[in-house]
Scaffold this motif. Sequence first.
Motif, PDB file in Angstrom:
ATOM      1  N   ALA A 152       0.628  -1.598   0.046  1.00  0.00           N
ATOM      2  CA  ALA A 152       0.070   0.306  -0.259  1.00  0.00           C
ATOM      3  C   ALA A 152       0.655   0.872   0.305  1.00  0.00           C
ATOM      4  CB  ALA A 152      -0.733   0.417   1.564  1.00  0.00           C
ATOM      5  N   THR A 153       0.324   2.442  -0.691  1.00  0.00           N
ATOM      6  CA  THR A 153       1.611   3.374  -0.783  1.00  0.00           C
ATOM      7  C   THR A 153      -0.284   4.837  -0.008  1.00  0.00           C
ATOM      8  OG1 THR A 153       0.079   4.402  -3.003  1.00  0.00           O
ATOM      9  CG2 THR A 153       2.235   3.230  -3.116  1.00  0.00           C
ATOM     10  N   ILE A 154      -0.936   4.399  -0.107  1.00  0.00           N
ATOM     11  CA  ILE A 154      -2.050   5.555   0.764  1.00  0.00           C
ATOM     12  C   ILE A 154      -2.548   4.978   1.839  1.00  0.00           C
ATOM     13  CG2 ILE A 154      -4.387   6.993   0.153  1.00  0.00           C
ATOM     14  CD1 ILE A 154      -3.261   6.334  -2.718  1.00  0.00           C
ATOM     15  N   VAL A 155      -3.424   4.171   1.811  1.00  0.00           N
ATOM     16  CA  VAL A 155      -4.219   2.957   2.790  1.00  0.00           C
ATOM     17  C   VAL A 155      -3.616   1.690   3.154  1.00  0.00           C
ATOM     18  CG1 VAL A 155      -5.543   4.412   2.938  1.00  0.00           C
ATOM     19  CG2 VAL A 155      -6.388   2.846   1.899  1.00  0.00           C
ATOM     20  N   SER A 156      -3.725   0.964   3.915  1.00  0.00           N
ATOM     21  CA  SER A 156      -3.401  -0.571   3.879  1.00  0.00           C
ATOM     22  C   SER A 156      -4.737  -1.415   4.135  1.00  0.00           C
ATOM     23  CB  SER A 156      -2.127  -1.283   4.970  1.00  0.00           C
ATOM     24  OG  SER A 156      -1.662  -2.182   5.364  1.00  0.00           O
ATOM     25  N   GLY A 157      -4.909  -2.346   4.265  1.00  0.00           N
ATOM     26  CA  GLY A 157      -6.475  -2.674   4.375  1.00  0.00           C
ATOM     27  C   GLY A 157      -7.216  -4.246   3.497  1.00  0.00           C
ATOM     28  N   GLU A 158      -8.220  -3.604   3.617  1.00  0.00           N
ATOM     29  CA  GLU A 158      -8.967  -4.610   2.756  1.00  0.00           C
ATOM     30  C   GLU A 158     -10.695  -4.259   3.069  1.00  0.00           C
ATOM     31  OE1 GLU A 158      -8.692  -9.190   3.991  1.00  0.00           O
ATOM     32  OE2 GLU A 158     -10.739  -9.007   4.720  1.00  0.00           O
ATOM     33  N   VAL A 159     -10.642  -4.045   1.758  1.00  0.00           N
ATOM     34  CA  VAL A 159     -12.563  -4.304   1.386  1.00  0.00           C
ATOM     35  C   VAL A 159     -13.215  -5.409   1.016  1.00  0.00           C
ATOM     36  CG1 VAL A 159     -11.211  -3.238  -1.604  1.00  0.00           C
ATOM     37  CG2 VAL A 159     -13.516  -2.168   0.121  1.00  0.00           C
ATOM     38  N   LEU A 160     -14.415  -5.719   0.746  1.00  0.00           N
ATOM     39  CA  LEU A 160     -15.261  -6.225   0.903  1.00  0.00           C
ATOM     40  C   LEU A 160     -16.769  -6.057  -0.407  1.00  0.00           C
ATOM     41  CD1 LEU A 160     -16.454  -9.087   2.606  1.00  0.00           C
ATOM     42  CD2 LEU A 160     -17.860  -8.280   1.363  1.00  0.00           C
ATOM     43  N   PHE A 161     -16.345  -6.511  -1.288  1.00  0.00           N
ATOM     44  CA  PHE A 161     -18.048  -6.303  -2.337  1.00  0.00           C
ATOM     45  C   PHE A 161     -18.658  -7.726  -2.296  1.00  0.00           C
ATOM     46  CE2 PHE A 161     -14.516  -4.190  -4.309  1.00  0.00           C
ATOM     47  CZ  PHE A 161     -14.712  -2.585  -3.843  1.00  0.00           C
ATOM     48  N   SER A 162     -20.048  -7.015  -1.905  1.00  0.00           N
ATOM     49  CA  SER A 162     -20.806  -8.210  -1.867  1.00  0.00           C
ATOM     50  C   SER A 162     -22.119  -8.402  -2.125  1.00  0.00           C
ATOM     51  CB  SER A 162     -21.351  -8.534  -0.547  1.00  0.00           C
ATOM     52  OG  SER A 162     -22.206  -7.895   0.970  1.00  0.00           O
ATOM     53  N   VAL A 163     -22.745  -8.534  -2.945  1.00  0.00           N
ATOM     54  CA  VAL A 163     -24.630  -8.373  -3.353  1.00  0.00           C
ATOM     55  C   VAL A 163     -25.301  -9.345  -3.610  1.00  0.00           C
ATOM     56  CG1 VAL A 163     -25.920  -8.586  -5.453  1.00  0.00           C
ATOM     57  CG2 VAL A 163     -23.395  -7.832  -6.535  1.00  0.00           C
ATOM     58  N   ASP A 164     -26.347  -9.451  -2.184  1.00  0.00           N
ATOM     59  CA  ASP A 164     -27.242 -10.381  -1.641  1.00  0.00           C
ATOM     60  C   ASP A 164     -28.325 -10.771  -2.845  1.00  0.00           C
ATOM     61  OD1 ASP A 164     -26.054 -12.094   0.808  1.00  0.00           O
ATOM     62  OD2 ASP A 164     -25.157  -9.153   0.357  1.00  0.00           O
ATOM     63  N   TRP A 165     -29.221 -11.066  -2.952  1.00  0.00           N
ATOM     64  CA  TRP A 165     -30.578 -11.392  -3.754  1.00  0.00           C
ATOM     65  C   TRP A 165     -31.270 -11.849  -2.016  1.00  0.00           C
ATOM     66  CZ3 TRP A 165     -32.360 -15.508  -7.341  1.00  0.00           C
ATOM     67  CH2 TRP A 165     -33.269 -15.621  -7.753  1.00  0.00           C
ATOM     68  N   ARG A 166     -32.213 -11.000  -1.209  1.00  0.00           N
ATOM     69  CA  ARG A 166     -32.918 -11.458  -0.602  1.00  0.00           C
ATOM     70  C   ARG A 166     -34.348 -12.187  -0.934  1.00  0.00           C
ATOM     71  NH1 ARG A 166     -32.008  -5.721   3.263  1.00  0.00           N
ATOM     72  NH2 ARG A 166     -29.228  -5.141   2.651  1.00  0.00           N
TER      73      ARG A 166
END
Length: 213
Positions: A152-166
């Motif tokens: 990382a050069t700006i922020v370190s960490g994790e991002v999660l994307f999800s799509v849920d069909w309820r």
Amino acid sequence: MRRATFRDQTVDYAAVGASQAADLLQYPPENSIPAVQRWRIGSGEERFRSASDTLLSWTVLTGAGLEVTDVRPSAGPSYTGVSFDGEGHPVAPARHDEDQRFTPDGIAYVSAGATAHVHGRARGKKANGDYRVIFVAEEPRRTAYALGTVDATIVSGEVLFSVDWRDDDEVWFEVRAFDIPVAWSYRAWRGRVRRRRRLLNTAYLRAISPLFA
């Protein structure tokens, strides 16, 4: 500066998979700033299938204004990614692909253990870093994956994307993330990290929602 050997490295933070934690907002990883946002983006199976493809073809990023380059599937067949249930127990990946899928531009779809370089600007906020796909889930009514920073050069960490069909037929898009400031300006003013995340998430929503098509 980007390291040429980043593909042989692990992610640059300790709490791998923590973006899936139900209590992320209450108990984020040390020194991180958490964020969880969700939006209704339609209803029905067709909307779910379309949004799932937008996720897995990297379009949620490229449609936000970012460029995804140098995408490479995991070098080892044994890598399955890291995924956890609601109580924090590791679970097996939901899907195994025998044949790698590709976008019309020849870019490999998201797959567990894959690496990619993401750079550009989304809603005026810069992104520039190397990422590894932590896990991918393709289930009958849910599609998700998480990206973790490698160098990382700006922020370190994790991002999660999800799509849920309820069960009520509504389709929801969710972004869960925790950001650890790396750049000096973000370490000095942590409010900038929150604003950056909000703007990035808005850009991702615009990329996946038919309201902005």
